[in-house]
Design a protein around this motif. Structure first.
Motif, mmCIF file in Angstrom:
data_model
loop_
_atom_site.group_PDB
_atom_site.id
_atom_site.type_symbol
_atom_site.label_atom_id
_atom_site.label_comp_id
_atom_site.label_asym_id
_atom_site.label_seq_id
_atom_site.Cartn_x
_atom_site.Cartn_y
_atom_site.Cartn_z
ATOM 1 N N GLU A 13 -2.936 22.252 -11.156
ATOM 2 C CA GLU A 13 -2.156 21.315 -10.355
ATOM 3 C C GLU A 13 -0.875 21.932 -9.818
ATOM 4 N N GLN A 14 -0.535 23.136 -10.276
ATOM 5 C CA GLN A 14 0.605 23.867 -9.740
ATOM 6 C C GLN A 14 0.390 25.346 -9.999
ATOM 7 N N ALA A 15 1.131 26.179 -9.308
ATOM 8 C CA ALA A 15 0.945 27.624 -9.414
ATOM 9 C C ALA A 15 1.413 28.139 -10.775
ATOM 10 N N GLY A 16 0.745 29.190 -11.234
ATOM 11 C CA GLY A 16 1.180 29.875 -12.443
ATOM 12 C C GLY A 16 0.595 29.346 -13.730
ATOM 13 N N VAL A 17 -0.242 28.319 -13.685
ATOM 14 C CA VAL A 17 -0.828 27.764 -14.909
ATOM 15 C C VAL A 17 -1.762 28.808 -15.521
ATOM 16 N N ASP A 18 -1.563 29.110 -16.805
ATOM 17 C CA ASP A 18 -2.357 30.164 -17.439
ATOM 18 C C ASP A 18 -2.991 29.731 -18.755
ATOM 19 N N ARG A 19 -2.980 28.410 -19.052
ATOM 20 C CA ARG A 19 -3.587 27.934 -20.292
ATOM 21 C C ARG A 19 -4.024 26.485 -20.150
ATOM 22 N N TYR A 20 -5.002 26.146 -20.966
ATOM 23 C CA TYR A 20 -5.537 24.791 -21.005
ATOM 24 C C TYR A 20 -5.401 24.298 -22.442
ATOM 25 N N THR A 21 -4.805 23.137 -22.621
ATOM 26 C CA THR A 21 -4.561 22.595 -23.955
ATOM 27 C C THR A 21 -5.595 21.532 -24.276
ATOM 28 N N VAL A 22 -6.240 21.685 -25.428
ATOM 29 C CA VAL A 22 -7.320 20.787 -25.858
ATOM 30 C C VAL A 22 -6.859 20.002 -27.082
ATOM 31 N N ALA A 23 -7.109 18.711 -27.088
ATOM 32 C CA ALA A 23 -6.801 17.860 -28.240
ATOM 33 C C ALA A 23 -8.093 17.285 -28.794
ATOM 34 N N TYR A 24 -8.199 17.266 -30.126
ATOM 35 C CA TYR A 24 -9.389 16.744 -30.801
ATOM 36 C C TYR A 24 -8.908 15.946 -32.006
ATOM 37 N N ARG A 25 -9.531 14.791 -32.229
ATOM 38 C CA ARG A 25 -9.133 13.975 -33.372
ATOM 39 C C ARG A 25 -10.353 13.579 -34.189
ATOM 40 N N GLU B 236 -4.667 25.867 -27.740
ATOM 41 C CA GLU B 236 -4.578 26.400 -26.386
ATOM 42 C C GLU B 236 -5.760 27.318 -26.098
ATOM 43 N N LEU B 237 -6.281 27.237 -24.898
ATOM 44 C CA LEU B 237 -7.235 28.206 -24.381
ATOM 45 C C LEU B 237 -6.519 28.996 -23.296
ATOM 46 N N LEU B 238 -6.345 30.293 -23.532
ATOM 47 C CA LEU B 238 -5.563 31.147 -22.643
ATOM 48 C C LEU B 238 -6.455 31.785 -21.588
#
Length: 304
Positions: A162-174, A205-207
């Motif tokens: 959604e914006q420039a420079g994003v380098d990771r995706y954060t996952v939540a699990y419960r 985090e998934l890098l």
């Protein structure tokens, strides 16, 4: 002069919501006090609007809101245009346009959202930062063994920066039955991980290999191993998702008496209908939606 290191970094890289939240925290002013000072200067803004701005649910777009933002920068002791420079283009509106990645607040999407917020805070991030990547499509395969244990949950997701420079995706699990392991990743590698035992949250985090351009798409695959006797899998789907699919594969030696699917617009919604899903010849059951409504999609199974 800005002296807080996290605030200084947020004012440089964004997003707007994180920078505003840190600026409010650094100022020591409550939202009530900020609202009062804005009203004193004849640029009234509701407390709800201020809260939405700092959480990332909305952003200032109208002329009167932008005028108020300029005054807000003065009140918070920030340089001129420090916050307004972080605003992206106005968010498009309408079902068939690109929308905010997640239409639900944390308390609408999760039971015990305090645990999620604690894990994110320990990672030095917020819900607003999580929404820097949105899910365009998500496909999930759940594998249940002969021991009735959910051995793995395979995810294949298409994400948009959604914006420039994003380098990771954060996952939540419960889960109330224990923390999952991450057993395989494609297109990424595991970064930091945090858990909250009280509420059963695991956040990790998934890098990515590199930062993405704004609007760039990327495909990631990762597998989680709950290793517990879960009776369902729930997936939070935001407004940006165009395809959602969930498939459950059962061992031929342990077939459930029933498989069902359910949709909730929020975690607090009750009385939601459960719709039976037929088991296929390969001992699989699935649920697929095109342009799904934002909410919580569950596929579950009963043994008795």
């Amino acid at each position: 002069m800005v002296t807080d290191d996290r605030l200084r970094a947020a004012l440089t890289t964004g997003p707007f919501s994180l920078a505003l939240r840190l600026a409010l925290r650094a100022s020591g002013l409550s939202l009530d006090r900020v609202q009062y000072r804005l009203a004193e200067r004849e640029v009234p803004v509701s407390k709800t609007a201020l809260s939405n701005w700092q959480s990332g649910r909305t952003q200032p777009e109208r002329a009167e809101s932008l005028r108020a933002l300029a005054v807000l920068e003065e009140i918070l002791g920030l340089p001129e245009r420090a916050l307004s420079a972080l605003l992206g283009p106005p968010r498009p509106r309408g079902r068939w346009l690109t929308r905010a990645p997640n239409d639900m607040r944390a308390d609408q999407a999760w039971a015990r959202p305090d645990g999620l917020l604690r894990t994110l805070d320990s990672l030095g991030t917020t819900l607003a930062a999580v929404d820097r990547m949105s899910k365009v499509s998500v496909q999930v395969v759940c594998v249940v063994g002969a021991d009735r244990v959910l051995h793995r949950v395979e995810h294949l997701v298409v994400l948009r920066a959604e914006q420039a420079g994003v380098d990771r995706y954060t996952v939540a699990y419960r889960s109330d039955l224990g923390e999952p392991e991450i057993t395989a990743m494609v297109g990424c590698r595991q970064g930091r991980r945090r858990g909250d035992r009280e509420t059963g949250f695991t956040t990790f985090e998934l890098l990515l290999d590199r930062g993405l351009d704004a609007g760039e798409l990327v495909t990631l695959a990762y597998t989680m191993a709950p290793g517990s006797a879960e009776l369902y899998h729930s997936q939070r789907v935001g407004a940006s998702t165009r395809v959602y699919g969930a498939l459950v594969q059962f061992d031929s030696g342990a077939l459930p008496v029933r498989v069902y699917r359910r949709f909730q617009s929020s975690v607090g919604e009750t009385g939601c209908a459960e719709i039976d899903v037929r088991l296929g010849a390969a001992f699989t059951a699935q649920h697929v939606e095109s342009d799904p409504a934002p909410g919580i999609y569950r596929i579950g199974w009963d043994w008795d």
